[in-house]
Design an enzyme around this catalytic site. Structure first.
Site, PDB file in Angstrom:
ATOM      1  CG  HIS A   1       5.673   2.018 -17.154  1.00 14.11           C
ATOM      2  ND1 HIS A   1       4.804   1.871 -18.210  1.00 14.11           N
ATOM      3  CD2 HIS A   1       5.027   2.769 -16.223  1.00 14.11           C
ATOM      4  CE1 HIS A   1       3.673   2.503 -17.934  1.00 14.11           C
ATOM      5  NE2 HIS A   1       3.781   3.064 -16.732  1.00 14.11           N
TER       6      HIS A   1
ATOM      7  CE  LYS B   1       3.422  -0.812 -15.121  1.00  9.93           C
ATOM      8  NZ  LYS B   1       2.746  -0.732 -13.829  1.00  9.93           N
TER       9      LYS B   1
HETATM   10  N1  LIG Z   1      -2.431   4.543 -10.385  1.00 13.28           N
HETATM   11  C1  LIG Z   1      -1.331   5.249 -10.638  1.00 13.28           C
HETATM   12  O1  LIG Z   1      -1.366   6.435 -11.036  1.00 13.28           O
HETATM   13  C2  LIG Z   1       0.005   4.615 -10.408  1.00 13.28           C
HETATM   14  C3  LIG Z   1       0.054   3.304 -10.075  1.00 13.28           C
HETATM   15  N2  LIG Z   1       1.235   2.699  -9.825  1.00 13.28           N
HETATM   16  C4  LIG Z   1       1.138   1.325  -9.365  1.00 13.28           C
HETATM   17  O2  LIG Z   1       1.319   1.354  -7.957  1.00 13.28           O
HETATM   18  C5  LIG Z   1       1.943   0.143  -7.529  1.00 13.28           C
HETATM   19  C6  LIG Z   1       3.206   0.488  -6.735  1.00 13.28           C
HETATM   20  O3  LIG Z   1       4.129   1.073  -7.595  1.00 13.28           O
HETATM   21  P1  LIG Z   1       5.566   1.536  -7.058  1.00 13.28           P
HETATM   22  O4  LIG Z   1       5.391   2.413  -5.875  1.00 13.28           O
HETATM   23  O5  LIG Z   1       6.319   2.006  -8.227  1.00 13.28           O
HETATM   24  O6  LIG Z   1       6.153   0.125  -6.604  1.00 13.28           O
HETATM   25  P2  LIG Z   1       7.267  -0.159  -5.475  1.00 13.28           P
HETATM   26  O7  LIG Z   1       7.834  -1.511  -5.797  1.00 13.28           O
HETATM   27  O8  LIG Z   1       8.189   0.991  -5.332  1.00 13.28           O
HETATM   28  O9  LIG Z   1       6.395  -0.264  -4.141  1.00 13.28           O
HETATM   29  C7  LIG Z   1       5.600  -1.371  -3.843  1.00 13.28           C
HETATM   30  C8  LIG Z   1       5.338  -1.404  -2.352  1.00 13.28           C
HETATM   31  O10 LIG Z   1       4.577  -2.571  -2.056  1.00 13.28           O
HETATM   32  C9  LIG Z   1       5.070  -3.158  -0.893  1.00 13.28           C
HETATM   33  N3  LIG Z   1       4.800  -4.589  -0.897  1.00 13.28           N
HETATM   34  C10 LIG Z   1       5.324  -5.517  -1.718  1.00 13.28           C
HETATM   35  N4  LIG Z   1       4.855  -6.739  -1.381  1.00 13.28           N
HETATM   36  C11 LIG Z   1       4.023  -6.547  -0.341  1.00 13.28           C
HETATM   37  C12 LIG Z   1       3.252  -7.429   0.449  1.00 13.28           C
HETATM   38  N5  LIG Z   1       3.250  -8.741   0.222  1.00 13.28           N
HETATM   39  N6  LIG Z   1       2.516  -6.907   1.447  1.00 13.28           N
HETATM   40  C13 LIG Z   1       2.518  -5.556   1.676  1.00 13.28           C
HETATM   41  N7  LIG Z   1       3.229  -4.680   0.955  1.00 13.28           N
HETATM   42  C14 LIG Z   1       3.977  -5.182  -0.037  1.00 13.28           C
HETATM   43  C15 LIG Z   1       6.577  -2.886  -0.912  1.00 13.28           C
HETATM   44  O11 LIG Z   1       7.096  -2.920   0.399  1.00 13.28           O
HETATM   45  C16 LIG Z   1       6.607  -1.491  -1.498  1.00 13.28           C
HETATM   46  O12 LIG Z   1       6.517  -0.527  -0.468  1.00 13.28           O
HETATM   47  C17 LIG Z   1       2.191  -0.657  -8.806  1.00 13.28           C
HETATM   48  O13 LIG Z   1       1.152  -1.572  -8.998  1.00 13.28           O
HETATM   49  C18 LIG Z   1       2.172   0.390  -9.907  1.00 13.28           C
HETATM   50  O14 LIG Z   1       1.794  -0.139 -11.143  1.00 13.28           O
HETATM   51  C19 LIG Z   1       2.411   3.360  -9.924  1.00 13.28           C
HETATM   52  C20 LIG Z   1       2.442   4.667 -10.287  1.00 13.28           C
HETATM   53  C21 LIG Z   1       1.229   5.403 -10.589  1.00 13.28           C
HETATM   54  O1  LIG Z   2       4.256   1.176 -12.250  1.00 15.81           O
HETATM   55  C1  LIG Z   2       4.219   2.381 -12.590  1.00 15.81           C
HETATM   56  O2  LIG Z   2       5.199   3.122 -12.452  1.00 15.81           O
HETATM   57  C2  LIG Z   2       2.968   2.917 -13.117  1.00 15.81           C
HETATM   58  N1  LIG Z   2       1.918   2.166 -13.115  1.00 15.81           N
HETATM   59  C3  LIG Z   2       0.629   2.524 -13.568  1.00 15.81           C
HETATM   60  C4  LIG Z   2       0.225   1.665 -14.732  1.00 15.81           C
HETATM   61  O3  LIG Z   2       0.479   0.446 -14.712  1.00 15.81           O
HETATM   62  O4  LIG Z   2      -0.377   2.177 -15.673  1.00 15.81           O
HETATM   63  C5  LIG Z   2       0.469   3.999 -13.802  1.00 15.81           C
HETATM   64  C6  LIG Z   2       1.681   4.670 -14.355  1.00 15.81           C
HETATM   65  O5  LIG Z   2       1.808   4.296 -15.674  1.00 15.81           O
HETATM   66  C7  LIG Z   2       2.913   4.335 -13.551  1.00 15.81           C
END
Ligand SMILES: NC(=O)C1=CN([C@@H]2O[C@H](COP(=O)(O)OP(=O)(O)OC[C@H]3O[C@@H](n4cnc5c(N)ncnc54)[C@H](O)[C@@H]3O)[C@@H](O)[C@H]2O)C=CC1
Ligand SMILES: O=C(O)C1=N[C@H](C(=O)O)C[C@H](O)C1
EC number: 1.17.1.8
Length: 265
Positions: free
Chosen positions: A154, A158
């Site tokens: 990743h 992350k």
């Molecule tokens: N299920 C899936 O397919 C996917 C899951 N993810 C997960 O989604 C989550 C977000 O990933 P990204 O967008 O890459 O991260 P990012 O760091 O770009 O975004 C995180 C967001 O959370 C907000 N945030 C942080 N602390 C906060 C708080 N105390 N209160 C409210 N908001 C808060 C930030 O302002 C930001 O907008 C991660 O846990 C990641 O692992 C990411 C990509 C795909």
């Molecule tokens: O943080 C990410 O970017 C992603 N998080 C998810 C995970 O922890 O598996 C999904 C995807 O891999 C992207």
């Protein structure tokens, strides 16, 4: 009738894609967003959202009371995502959670609460259909190839390791094979961590580098052969069809579903 949606974490990498998805889907309505740094503003005042009008809240309870949403999409960070999910369940709002890094006991607690309140919930460690297929194929392969190591790669922003996808993959594989200690019985790490994390004897290795998005390789070894299953998300748009299905499906659930594979045909 449209499904009223609130997004937590709209300024994040995933949150920005999710805002686009909701705005571009006729059956969805973005009624509010939760952003701890911009409460009281309108989303159109925030960089990158000039064409999106929608109130920004910094308190989830206030957001729920003011907007009466059907669904909360959470794309934040582990600790906050867990609190948001719990708060949504207590307010009768159906959570669709992409945030990864929840502990097993948090998942158990949220499942019990979802069932008690009869409020549908989906927690999907990976919304990309290709990743879900990779996980399912890995579980199938483990029956024939019990020696397996997972390599997840990743971007370096992350927070959680191993990734939610890697943990889910390991769980799905472990349902298909006996617990097994892999490698040499007397192997020793001369540098701690060299053999990766240990999930029931299965090793998980996490790579974090700029330039990566989200990738996973599941490697199976057998007598004189190797099978490698790999999925790459090159763009976060890859996750959005899964988010859409989850928002639609969660409306008809009264329990917690963990993993997109459990709601796909
Ligand atoms: N299920 C899936 O397919 C996917 C899951 N993810 C997960 O989604 C989550 C977000 O990933 P990204 O967008 O890459 O991260 P990012 O760091 O770009 O975004 C995180 C967001 O959370 C907000 N945030 C942080 N602390 C906060 C708080 N105390 N209160 C409210 N908001 C808060 C930030 O302002 C930001 O907008 C991660 O846990 C990641 O692992 C990411 C990509 C795909
Ligand atoms: O943080 C990410 O970017 C992603 N998080 C998810 C995970 O922890 O598996 C999904 C995807 O891999 C992207």
């Amino acid at each position: 009738m449209s499904i009223k949606v609130v997004i937590a974490g709209p300024r994040g990498r995933m949150g920005r894609e999710a805002v686009k998805l909701i705005m571009n889907t006729a059956e969805f309505e973005l009624v509010g967003v939760l952003d701890h740094r911009n409460g009281g503003r309108d989303l159109n005042e925030i960089e990158g959202f000039s064409s999106v009008q929608c109130p920004v809240y910094d308190q989830l309870e206030e957001c729920f009371t003011s907007t009466s949403p059907d669904v909360l999409i959470d794309l934040t960070i582990p600790e906050t995502g867990y609190i948001h999910t719990k708060t949504a369940l207590l307010h009768g709002v159906r959570p669709v959670v992409g945030t990864t890094g929840f502990t097993a006991s948090q998942l158990k607690e949220l499942k019990a609460l979802s069932e008690e309140k009869k409020v549908g919930t989906i927690i999907a460690p990976n919304f990309a259909i290709g990743a879900v297929l990779m996980m399912k194929f890995s579980a199938m392969a483990a029956k024939y190839f019990p020696d397996v190591e997972i390599l997840e790669l990743h971007h370096d922003k992350k927070l959680d390791a191993p990734s939610g996808t890697a943990v889910k993959t390991a769980q799905m594989i472990s349902q298909q094979r006996e617990q097994k200690k892999q490698g040499h019985p007397d192997e020793k790490e001369t540098i701690q961590g060299a053999r990766g994390a240990d999930y029931e004897g299965m090793r998980i290795h996490s790579v974090r580098l700029p330039g990566l998005v989200a990738h996973q390789q599941v490697m199976f070894g057998g007598e004189g052969q190797m099978l490698t299953l790999r999925h790459d998300s090159h763009d976060r748009a890859s996750f959005m069809s899964g988010v859409k299905v989850c928002v639609e499906t969660v409306m008809n659930l009264e329990t917690l579903v963990y993993g997109l594979e459990n709601i796909l045909d």
